[in-house]
Design a protein around this motif. Structure first.
Motif, PDB file in Angstrom:
ATOM      1  N   LYS A 295       0.872  -1.173   0.000  1.00  0.00           N
ATOM      2  CA  LYS A 295       0.000   0.000   0.000  1.00  0.00           C
ATOM      3  C   LYS A 295       0.909   1.223   0.000  1.00  0.00           C
ATOM      4  O   LYS A 295       1.860   1.294   0.785  1.00  0.00           O
ATOM      5  N   SER A 297       0.060   4.355   0.746  1.00  0.00           N
ATOM      6  CA  SER A 297      -0.151   5.081   1.995  1.00  0.00           C
ATOM      7  C   SER A 297      -1.420   4.558   2.646  1.00  0.00           C
ATOM      8  O   SER A 297      -2.304   4.043   1.966  1.00  0.00           O
ATOM      9  N   TYR A 298      -1.471   4.676   3.939  1.00  0.00           N
ATOM     10  CA  TYR A 298      -2.641   4.175   4.646  1.00  0.00           C
ATOM     11  C   TYR A 298      -2.845   5.020   5.891  1.00  0.00           C
ATOM     12  O   TYR A 298      -1.932   5.678   6.370  1.00  0.00           O
ATOM     13  N   ASN A 299      -4.058   4.992   6.413  1.00  0.00           N
ATOM     14  CA  ASN A 299      -4.347   5.764   7.626  1.00  0.00           C
ATOM     15  C   ASN A 299      -5.068   4.879   8.624  1.00  0.00           C
ATOM     16  O   ASN A 299      -5.206   3.673   8.415  1.00  0.00           O
ATOM     17  N   PRO A 354      -2.426  10.097   6.688  1.00  0.00           N
ATOM     18  CA  PRO A 354      -1.613   8.908   6.406  1.00  0.00           C
ATOM     19  C   PRO A 354      -0.498   8.736   7.431  1.00  0.00           C
ATOM     20  O   PRO A 354       0.085   9.721   7.892  1.00  0.00           O
TER      21      PRO A 354
ATOM     22  N   LEU B 421     -11.326   6.189   1.556  1.00  0.00           N
ATOM     23  CA  LEU B 421     -10.838   5.859   2.891  1.00  0.00           C
ATOM     24  C   LEU B 421      -9.649   6.743   3.260  1.00  0.00           C
ATOM     25  O   LEU B 421      -9.504   7.158   4.398  1.00  0.00           O
ATOM     26  N   MET B 422      -8.820   6.970   2.283  1.00  0.00           N
ATOM     27  CA  MET B 422      -7.629   7.748   2.590  1.00  0.00           C
ATOM     28  C   MET B 422      -7.956   9.212   2.811  1.00  0.00           C
ATOM     29  O   MET B 422      -7.378   9.879   3.651  1.00  0.00           O
TER      30      MET B 422
END
Lengths: 388, 524
Positions: A295, A297-299, A354, B421-422
């Motif tokens: 991925k 970027s992810y949060n 992120p 979502l981001m």
């Protein structure tokens, strides 16, 4: 009788400890061993400065080397010796790049110290130009009186930021025949002379003394010098060992060295990982899985999605609500094991910013292995994705 | 500029840090003074001369359960006067400051403590002022002629002068910098931090011992040119047994409490390891645990334990899924003071999931609730769907067209979901908010009419009256942080808004006005 003897021994031991501590805390004592041997930086610097004092010429030199190699201590020792040899012929001005990197501030400080040395009254209101002029006048006056002014510039690299006006005016003033001054720059950046501007560099004599960390032999000599007590008392490094000295026996045992070593060789991140609760570990493992899935970027929301899927797949007892997980997430942020990936979107809610891991998957795997309370599922989650 | 900044806290601690028993400064009115926090009491205690009896090393260790090794390290590294700088690091609530201050109290005779909590000193200037005022013999007031230095060079010179005066009398000075990690985010933190860390080299005074306390790990302070490292003492988080010891400390009924902890501590410990959070959660739980017991002094037997466990089990499950909010110390004291009030709040806390909606009573007008809901919809739904959702017919059942789900379109949909979502809640202009607001109020107009004030002036006078009211409420919602107003877009020129509430809260609000929110939410 025996108790009295033990008490006496303890007091001797604590005295010895005090002596050793005092010695180890004092830079000058630590490096004074260098004085005795020839062909060291000490003797080179001393020769250089002493000859420019006696021959009444200008000179400049840079002392470069990593921290803790005794640059400042060598300067101090040389200056002490010279003050003894030529009590009236030198005056020392000390500046520190951390405090005086600002040109105005530096010239003011030079003027203040010059006034102090020569019993002149110092005006706080003087402008920067006045101070520079005063410095040049003083250089000329001292030159005529055959007095050498030694400038010690610690953290020399910080003086080389910006316009370098101070260095220029100082080195330019030293170009005249009447002046008599030595500039000693001390820096732990080995490329400090490359930072200089062209006009400054051309006025600088390119003398450099390189300091390197001591070899094993000289370190051994240093240790003997440091830890041997003055009188030949019945007692036989570093500061920490001495602090761990066993007062009852009065001996620096192997054990105290081992203790000190183990407490100095810590890995802060690994320690931090050992302190995590199970839920916090789950979040880290989920983040690691996301990173392995490449991925970009992810949060927090994506992490929670992964967490939910993991919980659904394995039906563990560690299924907690969104808010509780978010609190654990905040703890991780606090511990600086994870951080936000960018500084953008400060006004955005924390869930959506992120994030990224600040630990490697190897570190995470190792800490899971060391952690005795960690559930087996976590280990499996981490391992599986590695071999897939 | 020449006005020296001396925060109130520093003047107070300077008054308490001076070795003579200084009278409380008469300038600060006693009524406005907040309750002293435990830390501040500790600070005063660390500065006060030690009591004759309680100053042995064993007493010190007894006060620091689970921190024996660390306390011994601190004592050894600080003890006889010349000492290299020391840094204590470890997570929050691991007893760093407490251990340090107690150790300093133990070492008390012939030392002087200068304590600067960097979190409460917002700028280098305030820090300099605080340190110098604690060092100067006469606590300097705001109107004194002393000028607070704001340049590092002036500060170090002033500090050296002040310290020289004290050290020449043979005293040892301990300079403590607490919360060092916050300096990194200061305006000029990048310059101040190396200065603080190299203060030992700059001062060259062996009788001055520097102690740094940080919750960030040492590698956070590495700089390009490095500095001589201080001696580190690491404070790990407490283990289960240590936490149990701490919680059991001085409990009136240890038998009962230990049987409670054996049930409740382990599961909670899986969630968090911070003692402050654990104790905050455990306190109301214990009260719940004791409810079936008539007599709090009773020593439980096995059967009783089982009964109590069954009683508390359901509450434990609820507590596990509640946020651990650590109450302010003052409010915790209040709960302890007023027994009945404390029970009330505890009840509210454990009212359970169904009780939450009744607890959630904001005093908000109906139109504000609608506004909140429309903001939520505007943030969550894509703008292109507005026409379909808020059709004039009011229905959304006409979304019959369904595209073929080919591989490519599925993939595209996935990436869109991912993006949503981001990005989080989207922003929207004011016009869109008002349009949605009008749509949803018109759909449920009948409800609005029922609730509206009897005069019914606003609805009769048309939309203009309603609009002005709406704008007012919009600013109220922004001020109370339900909505956030972002910077105006440079092209369009109008401000954009974003809703900050999550779905749970939105659903609760919708339920309170009987609005079918889920019908209008775009599901992916």
């Amino acid at each position: 009788m025996a108790a009295a003897a033990a008490a006496a021994a303890a007091s001797v031991a604590s005295q010895a400890q005090a002596v050793l501590r005092g010695r180890l805390c004092d830079q000058a004592v630590v490096h004074s061993a260098l004085r005795s041997s020839p062909d060291t930086n000490y003797s080179k610097l001393k020769y250089l400065v002493a000859s420019s004092v006696s021959e009444a010429c200008n000179n400049s030199v840079l002392l470069l080397g990593p921290r803790g190699c005794g640059k400042a201590a060598v300067v101090d020792m040389v200056l002490d010796d010279l003050k003894k040899d030529h009590p009236d012929a030198i005056s020392v001005i000390r500046l520190n790049g951390m405090l005086h990197s600002d040109d105005n501030c530096a010239t003011k400080e030079i003027a203040r110290q010059l006034c102090l040395e020569h019993q002149l009254s110092f005006s706080k209101m003087a402008s920067s130009d006045d101070n520079t002029e005063f410095m040049i006048d003083m250089l000329r006056e001292c030159g005529l009186a055959h007095k050498t002014i030694i400038f010690v510039l610690e953290e020399f690299d910080l003086f080389a930021q910006g316009k370098q006006r101070l260095l220029y005016s100082l080195l330019d003033a030293m170009q005249s025949l009447t002046s008599q001054a030595v500039v000693i720059g001390v820096s732990c950046r080995l490329d400090a002379d490359q930072l200089l501007e062209k006009r400054v560099r051309s006025r600088f004599s390119h003398r450099k003394l390189l300091f390197v960390p001591s070899s094993v032999d000289s370190l051994q000599r240093l240790m003997e010098h440091l830890l041997a007590l003055p009188e030949d008392s019945p007692l036989p490094t570093n500061f920490r060992v001495v602090s761990y000295m066993d007062i009852d026996s009065g001996l620096l045992s192997m054990q105290s060295f081992m203790n000190a070593l183990s407490s100095m060789q810590r890995q802060p991140k690994m320690d931090g990982l050992q302190d995590l609760s199970i839920l916090e570990l789950y979040i880290l493992v989920c983040m690691n899985r996301l990173e392995d899935k490449e991925k970009s970027s992810y949060n927090f929301i994506t992490i929670m999605k992964e967490y939910k899927s993991v919980q659904d797949a394995y039906k563990t007892s560690d299924k907690y609500s969104h808010t509780v997980c978010f609190r654990a997430f905040e703890h991780l942020l606090d511990r600086e094991l994870i951080s936000f990936a960018d500084n953008k979107g400060r006004n955005q809610a924390l869930e959506y910013r992120p994030v990224k891991l600040l630990i490697s998957s190897r570190e995470l795997a190792e800490s899971l292995k060391l952690n005795t309370t960690c559930p087996a599922v976590l280990q499996k989650l981490l391992d599986r994705e590695r071999y897939m | 500029m020449s006005q020296p900044v001396t925060p109130r806290r520093t003047t107070r601690s300077s008054a308490s840090a001076s070795p003579s028993p200084a009278p409380a400064s008469p300038t600060s009115p006693p009524k406005s003074r907040p309750k002293p926090s435990p830390r501040r009491q500790l600070l005063a205690a660390a500065a006060a001369p030690p009591k004759e009896d309680g100053s042995s090393a064993d007493a010190l260790l007894a006060e620091l359960p689970g921190r024996r090794a660390q306390a011994m390290d601190i004592l050894r590294l600080l003890a006889p006067a010349p000492a290299l700088p020391l840094m204590l690091h470890g997570g929050a609530a691991t007893g760093k400051t407490r251990a340090l201050l107690l150790a300093l109290r133990y070492l008390r005779p012939s030392q002087r403590l200068v304590y600067a909590a960097l979190r409460s000193l917002p700028s280098p200037r305030a820090l300099f002022a605080s340190l110098l005022s604690q060092l100067s013999a006469t606590p300097f007031s705001t109107s004194s002629r002393h000028r607070v230095p704001d340049k590092p060079s002036d500060f170090v010179a002033a500090l050296r002068d002040a310290l020289n005066g004290i050290v020449s009398q043979g005293e040892v000075v301990y300079l403590v910098f607490d919360n060092l990690e916050v300096v990194r985010s200061w305006d000029k933190g990048g310059q101040l931090l190396p200065l603080l860390l190299r203060l030992h080299d700059l001062l060259q005074l062996p009788q001055v011992v520097l102690v740094y306390v940080s919750s960030a790990t040492p590698d956070a302070y590495y700089s390009m040119t490095g500095s001589v490292e201080p001696n580190y003492v690491y404070f790990p988080d407490y283990t289960v047994d240590e936490v149990r010891d701490i919680l059991m400390h001085d409990h009136p009924n240890p038998k009962l409490y230990s049987s409670f902890l054996s049930v409740a501590l382990k599961p909670l410990f899986r969630v968090t390891r911070r003692v402050d959070e654990l104790s905050a959660v455990l306190e109301p739980l214990f009260r719940r645990y004791c409810e079936p017991l008539g007599d709090l002094k009773a020593v439980p037997d096995e059967g009783m334990k089982r009964r109590l466990f069954e009683h508390v089990q359901s509450h434990l499950a609820v507590a596990l899924n509640e946020t651990f909010n650590v109450p302010m110390r003052a409010s915790m004291d209040e709960i302890k003071d007023g027994g009945s009030a404390g029970k009330g709040s505890a009840k509210r806390q454990f009212a359970g999931k169904d009780g939450l909606s009744s607890e959630l009573e904001f005093h908000m007008s109906v139109s504000a609730k609608y506004l909140l809901l429309s903001a939520f919809l505007a943030s969550r739904n894509p703008a292109t769907l507005d026409a379909a959702l808020f059709d004039s017919t009011g229905g959304l059942d006409n979304r019959k067209r369904k595209r073929k789900s080919s591989q490519a379109s599925m993939h595209m949909k996935d990436t869109i979901v991912e993006e949503m979502l981001m990005k989080g809640p989207g922003t929207f202009p004011l016009e869109r908010l008002l349009a949605i607001f009008q749509c949803i109020t018109s759909v449920s107009e009948d409800i609005l009419d029922e609730i509206d004030c009897p005069g019914n002036m606003a609805s009769e006078s048309g939309t203009t009256g309603l609009m002005s009211d709406v704008l007012l409420q919009l600013s109220t919602l922004c001020n109370s942080n339900f909505l956030s107003k972002s910077r105006s877009c440079p092209l369009e020129g109008s401000a954009r808004y974003r809703s900050n509430i999550d779905e749970d809260l939105a659903l609760k609000v919708a339920r309170s006005v009987n609005f079918p929110l889920s019908k209008y939410m775009y599901r992916r």
